[in-house]
Design a protein around this motif. Structure first.
Motif, mmCIF file in Angstrom:
data_model
loop_
_atom_site.group_PDB
_atom_site.id
_atom_site.type_symbol
_atom_site.label_atom_id
_atom_site.label_comp_id
_atom_site.label_asym_id
_atom_site.label_seq_id
_atom_site.Cartn_x
_atom_site.Cartn_y
_atom_site.Cartn_z
ATOM 1 N N ASP A 230 4.061 6.580 -0.208
ATOM 2 C CA ASP A 230 3.574 7.289 0.980
ATOM 3 C C ASP A 230 3.097 8.699 0.652
ATOM 4 O OD1 ASP A 230 3.924 5.253 2.721
ATOM 5 O OD2 ASP A 230 5.780 5.989 3.602
ATOM 6 N N LEU A 232 0.478 11.905 0.238
ATOM 7 C CA LEU A 232 -0.730 12.466 0.847
ATOM 8 C C LEU A 232 -1.654 13.033 -0.225
ATOM 9 C CD1 LEU A 232 0.453 14.369 4.055
ATOM 10 C CD2 LEU A 232 -0.400 12.048 3.827
ATOM 11 N N ILE A 253 -7.759 5.933 0.444
ATOM 12 C CA ILE A 253 -8.060 4.952 1.487
ATOM 13 C C ILE A 253 -9.362 4.223 1.173
ATOM 14 C CG2 ILE A 253 -8.796 4.727 3.899
ATOM 15 C CD1 ILE A 253 -6.695 6.647 4.710
ATOM 16 N N ILE A 256 -8.629 1.585 -1.350
ATOM 17 C CA ILE A 256 -7.923 0.440 -0.759
ATOM 18 C C ILE A 256 -8.907 -0.444 0.004
ATOM 19 C CG2 ILE A 256 -6.204 -0.227 0.976
ATOM 20 C CD1 ILE A 256 -4.688 2.373 0.229
ATOM 21 N N GLN A 257 -9.750 0.191 0.815
ATOM 22 C CA GLN A 257 -10.708 -0.583 1.609
ATOM 23 C C GLN A 257 -11.713 -1.292 0.707
ATOM 24 O OE1 GLN A 257 -10.714 -0.690 5.320
ATOM 25 N NE2 GLN A 257 -11.669 -2.516 4.472
ATOM 26 N N ALA A 260 -10.120 -4.335 -0.911
ATOM 27 C CA ALA A 260 -9.946 -5.423 0.046
ATOM 28 C C ALA A 260 -11.293 -6.095 0.313
ATOM 29 C CB ALA A 260 -9.351 -4.889 1.341
ATOM 30 N N LEU A 264 -12.694 -10.081 -0.497
ATOM 31 C CA LEU A 264 -13.304 -10.928 0.526
ATOM 32 C C LEU A 264 -14.696 -11.389 0.089
ATOM 33 C CD1 LEU A 264 -12.193 -11.594 3.363
ATOM 34 C CD2 LEU A 264 -13.638 -9.781 4.249
ATOM 35 N N GLN A 267 -15.108 -13.910 -3.010
ATOM 36 C CA GLN A 267 -14.853 -15.330 -2.741
ATOM 37 C C GLN A 267 -16.143 -16.078 -2.438
ATOM 38 O OE1 GLN A 267 -12.187 -15.353 0.566
ATOM 39 N NE2 GLN A 267 -10.431 -15.768 -0.742
ATOM 40 N N THR A 338 -5.104 -18.860 -2.164
ATOM 41 C CA THR A 338 -5.181 -17.568 -1.494
ATOM 42 C C THR A 338 -3.870 -16.809 -1.641
ATOM 43 O OG1 THR A 338 -6.706 -18.523 0.114
ATOM 44 C CG2 THR A 338 -5.655 -16.444 0.717
ATOM 45 N N ARG A 342 -3.399 -13.385 -4.055
ATOM 46 C CA ARG A 342 -2.928 -12.140 -3.459
ATOM 47 C C ARG A 342 -1.597 -11.712 -4.070
ATOM 48 N NH1 ARG A 342 -3.946 -7.569 -2.195
ATOM 49 N NH2 ARG A 342 -2.801 -6.584 -0.528
ATOM 50 N N ASP B 250 -0.089 7.762 6.541
ATOM 51 C CA ASP B 250 0.637 6.749 5.771
ATOM 52 C C ASP B 250 0.824 5.470 6.592
ATOM 53 O OD1 ASP B 250 2.301 8.609 7.213
ATOM 54 O OD2 ASP B 250 4.015 7.486 6.474
ATOM 55 N N ILE B 253 -2.583 3.657 6.706
ATOM 56 C CA ILE B 253 -2.870 2.879 5.496
ATOM 57 C C ILE B 253 -2.268 1.489 5.607
ATOM 58 C CG2 ILE B 253 -2.283 2.671 3.048
ATOM 59 C CD1 ILE B 253 -2.810 5.564 2.691
ATOM 60 N N ILE B 256 -4.559 -0.575 7.706
ATOM 61 C CA ILE B 256 -5.767 -0.972 6.970
ATOM 62 C C ILE B 256 -5.466 -2.126 6.025
ATOM 63 C CG2 ILE B 256 -7.449 -0.203 5.237
ATOM 64 C CD1 ILE B 256 -7.186 2.628 6.489
ATOM 65 N N GLN B 257 -4.362 -1.991 5.284
ATOM 66 C CA GLN B 257 -4.000 -3.032 4.330
ATOM 67 C C GLN B 257 -3.663 -4.343 5.050
ATOM 68 O OE1 GLN B 257 -3.865 -2.558 0.645
ATOM 69 N NE2 GLN B 257 -4.236 -4.679 1.168
ATOM 70 N N ALA B 260 -6.830 -6.058 6.251
ATOM 71 C CA ALA B 260 -7.560 -6.659 5.136
ATOM 72 C C ALA B 260 -6.869 -7.941 4.684
ATOM 73 C CB ALA B 260 -7.652 -5.664 3.980
ATOM 74 N N ASP B 261 -5.528 -7.897 4.594
ATOM 75 C CA ASP B 261 -4.780 -9.086 4.187
ATOM 76 C C ASP B 261 -4.969 -10.210 5.186
ATOM 77 O OD1 ASP B 261 -3.841 -7.905 1.943
ATOM 78 O OD2 ASP B 261 -1.878 -7.399 2.744
ATOM 79 N N ALA B 263 -7.495 -10.789 7.129
ATOM 80 C CA ALA B 263 -8.817 -11.397 6.996
ATOM 81 C C ALA B 263 -8.829 -12.408 5.861
ATOM 82 C CB ALA B 263 -9.876 -10.313 6.760
ATOM 83 N N LEU B 264 -8.120 -12.054 4.793
ATOM 84 C CA LEU B 264 -8.079 -12.921 3.618
ATOM 85 C C LEU B 264 -7.257 -14.182 3.902
ATOM 86 C CD1 LEU B 264 -9.223 -12.345 0.752
ATOM 87 C CD2 LEU B 264 -6.938 -11.638 0.100
#
Lengths: 451, 451
Positions: A230, A232, A253, A256-257, A260, A264, A267, A338, A342, B250, B253, B256-257, B260-261, B263-264
């Motif tokens: 966590d 910053l 961030i 991370i995006q 992800a 997607l 695939q 899947t 992951r 935090d 995040i 967001i994760q 994304a997960d 969607a997968l």
């Protein structure tokens, strides 16, 4: 879509229709740079350029930074060099280093020449790190304290720093503490700085248990640590533990995006952040590669069917039912695939649990195999009135469902071992296995038992 | 997997084998709570409980928070109530509200009874907001300043606050500024607080352009705004603009994760964060639903094939080649589907550009259709020496590839319009369309032109 964005798109569309550039500029002035970037991405090429022309020069840098690379390159290609230089001159050095590869060489040279020596040094420090590394993520405009000063002195230093630089670094939640050799010795959160007695020394307050990164570390690893702890912000240090930069969570961030999204898109064999309106020939040729790979695997399956032409000629029902077998194997396998892909990305699957996991998946596959095999056998019996066909259909279903989960569990592990991204290739390899096994099992069993 | 996690897994495995609980506790003490959670997820049920028993009581709360809900529930179910109460008593109120639904009622009651009235009030405020809303994300332990005080007075207030509460709220990068009615009037970054003259008043420094959220807003929307505006924290206000909480990056995040997960996983019909080692019967029955849906669509395709039994009986090559047609349609469609589904989630596809986008995809599909149709027609001609078959194969390929991209572009838009998650259902609907159209086109054309 949310109402807000639909309204925005409507307004921009209306302004584009009447060619009202002032209206476009006014709309853009009211939204964040990242929103402008998303808006640009949603527009066809001609409209995209018209709207881009209305982005205020001082915002160009942030908008370009927020765009995916191909879209950014295309815009830069169509932008006047003078506007680029004017728009990018206020960029932070780490930001410039993120997009300099997409800029025309003369623009980069002009910008480097305009820098003072300190900024040039900073730029040269970050320029050579790859984007997807801690060095590529870090910001070099850092302000560090010494451990032996009091809070009062620290605040005085920060006031002077802000006067000199105009502002403190963005997203500042804590300050690094260094010794006279610039070696990192601690971190002090601003919340402690504002809530302690003025005569306390920094060394009493700072935390010496520091999570730091080396510039070579992968961005993906950095992101995992930020999530786990966590954070910053966190310092980047060189091999001698000297402070060279700072990574902030807003950049993490994006990592991370991006990761992800990549999982997607890959695939489906797409590159990351495909441009909705990329030139047709370019889009078509990119997708053609993936279609070609899949055509190969489809012909492999067709070849297996071809081996049993004689059986199909005699019992046409085999042709009717065989896609059901193959498709169920693919679906069962993709569920496991899947999950395991992951799990590998999350470090949750390793040599200690993979065997148990495959055993566990075998159990799940076997249960579902019994359930669906009985059902489809019964359906085939009722449909074609042939109990042998039903039996063969059910047996093939057992084989393909169990093969599916076993392949789904082991393919990503094997791919990873040989250095291929399981998220990219897993699906194709799995489908090939389940198609080939499915057709072979069903038609082969039919040849043995029915003919 | 990274070396660090493999080493961790090896050490834990060795300690589990020898039953060395002290060693396990020592290993756990050295890693972050989120890492403990990931480690627990990677272990089979028995081993998971053994390791969980060694987690220090004071860390239980953070570890439970970091686990996905099903895994968390299972652990709580196996944990002694007294240990739970001891471990969770130091939790923040917003954190407790996140997991109270998973706790046994007696534990929650005991904890509520042990709270002082202020904490109970805070808990009751956040308890009723759904997890996936701004209210569910927010922290209520907030400390706000008044606009008319000087920095010096503000710092004095913060010192007293920290003395009283033991610490300031976690992840503090800025402070909210309110009037006497607790109405939000501004935000001041800590970096300004530490770099301004002591006699400056807060009102001079604070920013009044505030991005705030109402508690009902969806977590997903909050996350998008955090990303667009690079926020570290933001206030939550009620309808009268009174300050009720604070959201920190935090927690964003995690949203967001999670999205994304989701969607997968949903593409494969899995629930979010499936437990690698969930009980076999439970896992099997969850996956059975998805297999059942796919079985239906597979039988629909089989029924189409059944319409053309006579054609297949005469020309067995049709049975050999028909899966190639269907599979290529599925692959072409899934590329467009993935792009459009993601574009919808990013608000990049709307009523203003959907027609253009479909036209654009048609162009891409048509180009690839010409390429692959000629190739497969040639292959079929060489393989079976039948030019009519080659022609029909090529024509069917054109139809299915174009159908694929058109379906891929329109299905997610239609699904979203009728309120179904395109990420969940898009793939199944697409495959049904491409299979049915593919088989129908190929076998139908063959019936017309070959027989």
């Amino acid at each position: 879509m949310t109402d807000k964005f639909q309204q925005l798109a409507d307004k921009i569309d209306a302004a584009l229709l009447t060619g009202d550039n002032t209206a476009i500029a006014t709309i853009l002035a009211e939204i964040a740079s990242a929103e402008i970037a998303r808006l640009l991405e949603s527009l066809p090429p001609k409209e995209r350029l018209s709207v881009w022309a209305q982005v205020a020069p001082k915002r160009c840098a942030k908008v370009l930074l927020a765009l995916p690379q191909p879209q950014r390159r295309a815009l830069i290609h169509h932008t006047d060099k003078a506007k680029l230089i004017a728009g990018l001159s206020q960029m932070q050095m780490d930001e410039l280093a993120d997009i300099d590869a997409d800029l025309p060489m003369p623009v980069v040279s002009a910008m480097v020449q305009a820098m003072d020596s300190q900024r040039r040094q900073r730029y040269e420090l970050v320029r050579d790190y790859p984007d997807q590394s801690a060095g590529g993520l870090m910001d070099v405009d850092i302000s560090a304290l010494r451990a032996d000063v009091s809070i009062k002195a620290a605040l005085r230093y920060l006031r002077r720093l802000r006067q000199r630089e105009g502002q403190l670094p963005e997203h500042l939640d804590s300050l690094m503490v260094v010794d006279r050799n610039n070696t990192l010795v601690g971190i002090i959160p601003l919340s402690l700085l504002v809530s302690s007695e003025m005569d306390t020394s920094i060394s009493e307050l700072m935390s010496t248990e520091i999570t730091s990164f080396t510039p070579e570390m992968s961005a993906s690893k950095v992101a995992q640590v930020f999530k786990d702890k966590d954070l910053l912000s966190a310092p980047v240090v060189d091999a001698e533990h000297k402070l060279i930069g700072r990574i902030t969570v807003d950049d993490v961030i994006d990592v991370i995006q991006d990761e992800a999204d990549k999982a997607l898109y890959s695939q489906a064999g797409l590159n990351n952040h495909p441009d909705l309106f990329a030139p047709i020939v370019r889009s078509a040729s990119r997708r053609a590669l993936w279609l070609g790979i899949n055509l190969l695997t489809a012909f492999l399956a067709a070849w297996v069917i071809g081996l049993f032409e004689a059986a199909i000629e005699k019992v046409v029902a085999l042709a009717v039912l065989m896609p059901v077998v193959a498709s169920m194997g693919g679906v069962a396998g993709s569920q496991t695939l899947t999950m395991v892909t992951r799990g590998l990305a999350l470090d949750q699957i390793n040599r200690n649990n993979i065997i148990k996991l495959i055993g566990h998946e075998f159990g799940i596959g076997a249960l579902n195999a019994l359930l669906w095999a009985s059902l489809v056998a019964f359906i085939a019996l009722k449909w074609f009135g042939d109990w042998q066909l039903g039996l063969v259909f059910g047996l093939a279903m057992v084989i393909v469902l169990i093969t599916g989960v076993l392949a789904g569990a082991s393919i990503p592990v094997l791919l990873k071992k040989i250095g291929i991204d399981p998220a990219l290739a897993g699906g194709v390899v799995l489908t090939t296995v389940t198609d080939v096994v499915g057709f072979f099992a069903f038609l082969g069993l039919a040849t043995l038992f029915i003919l």
